[in-house]
Design a protein around this motif. Structure first.
Motif, short mmCIF file in Angstrom:
data_model
loop_
_atom_site.label_atom_id
_atom_site.label_comp_id
_atom_site.label_asym_id
_atom_site.label_seq_id
_atom_site.Cartn_x
_atom_site.Cartn_y
_atom_site.Cartn_z
N ILE A 25 0.84 -1.21 0.00
CA ILE A 25 0.00 0.00 0.00
C ILE A 25 0.87 1.25 0.00
O ILE A 25 0.58 2.23 -0.69
CB ILE A 25 -0.95 0.00 1.22
N LEU A 26 1.94 1.25 0.78
CA LEU A 26 2.84 2.40 0.81
C LEU A 26 3.48 2.65 -0.55
O LEU A 26 3.51 3.78 -1.04
CB LEU A 26 3.92 2.21 1.87
N GLY A 29 0.65 3.64 -3.03
CA GLY A 29 0.11 4.96 -2.70
C GLY A 29 1.04 6.09 -3.05
O GLY A 29 0.65 7.06 -3.72
N ALA A 32 1.46 6.22 -6.87
CA ALA A 32 0.31 6.82 -7.55
C ALA A 32 0.28 8.32 -7.35
O ALA A 32 -0.01 9.08 -8.29
CB ALA A 32 -0.99 6.19 -7.04
N ALA A 33 0.58 8.76 -6.14
CA ALA A 33 0.57 10.20 -5.87
C ALA A 33 1.65 10.92 -6.69
O ALA A 33 1.44 12.03 -7.17
CB ALA A 33 0.77 10.47 -4.38
N ARG A 53 -4.22 13.68 -5.37
CA ARG A 53 -2.94 13.23 -4.83
C ARG A 53 -2.91 13.29 -3.31
O ARG A 53 -2.39 12.39 -2.65
CB ARG A 53 -1.80 14.05 -5.43
N ILE A 56 -4.99 10.34 -1.93
CA ILE A 56 -4.28 9.05 -2.00
C ILE A 56 -3.31 8.92 -0.83
O ILE A 56 -3.24 7.88 -0.17
CB ILE A 56 -3.55 8.91 -3.35
N VAL A 57 -2.59 9.98 -0.55
CA VAL A 57 -1.61 9.92 0.54
C VAL A 57 -2.31 9.82 1.90
O VAL A 57 -1.97 8.97 2.73
CB VAL A 57 -0.65 11.13 0.49
N TYR A 59 -5.64 9.05 2.71
CA TYR A 59 -6.54 7.90 2.92
C TYR A 59 -5.86 6.57 2.65
O TYR A 59 -6.09 5.59 3.36
CB TYR A 59 -7.78 8.04 2.04
N GLY A 60 -5.02 6.51 1.64
CA GLY A 60 -4.37 5.24 1.30
C GLY A 60 -3.17 4.95 2.17
O GLY A 60 -3.11 3.96 2.89
N VAL A 61 -2.21 5.86 2.14
CA VAL A 61 -0.95 5.65 2.87
C VAL A 61 -1.16 5.85 4.36
O VAL A 61 -0.54 5.17 5.18
CB VAL A 61 0.14 6.59 2.31
#
Length: 113
Positions: A25-26, A29, A32-33, A53, A56-57, A59-61
């Motif tokens: 995920i890191l 994430g 993608a950002a 961007r 993504i950072v 919520y995802g990371v």
């Protein structure tokens, strides 16, 4: 995190999957950002209130590992934490080292007058 979770020769055990997921995920994430074009403006589409961007950072990371790791820790707590025997062995070593340190006197320093 991974180094702190390894116990002796047993390795990570069942924690290797949650850690692999978090690392994946890191990488995805942040990748993608960084891969998204920097075209945000006042009319850009927002994802849950943030530019793409940043979302993504955040919520995802940020949020996914905060959810996954505590659940994995809770599910493996009984198997991977110190047992009663392990705790007693640690206490015995601590008592032994305390006894050794109290019998070994440190040299005293005297003042020269």
């Amino acid at each position: 995190m991974v180094l702190g979770a390894v116990r002796g020769t047993r390795g990570l055990g069942s924690l290797k999957f949650p850690f692999a997921f978090v690392i994946l995920i890191l990488v995805i994430g942040f990748g993608a950002a960084l891969a998204l074009p920097a075209t945000e403006g006042p009319l850009s589409k927002l994802w849950l209130g943030l530019p793409a961007r940043a979302a993504i950072v955040i919520y995802g990371v940020g949020l996914l590992p905060i959810i996954v790791l505590p659940v994995a820790y809770a599910m493996t707590f009984e198997r991977l934490t110190l047992s009663g025997e392990d705790l007693e062995r640690v206490r015995a070593v601590a008592r032994e080292r305390h006894a050794q340190s109290s019998t070994t006197a440190l040299p005293t320093v005297t003042a020269i007058e």
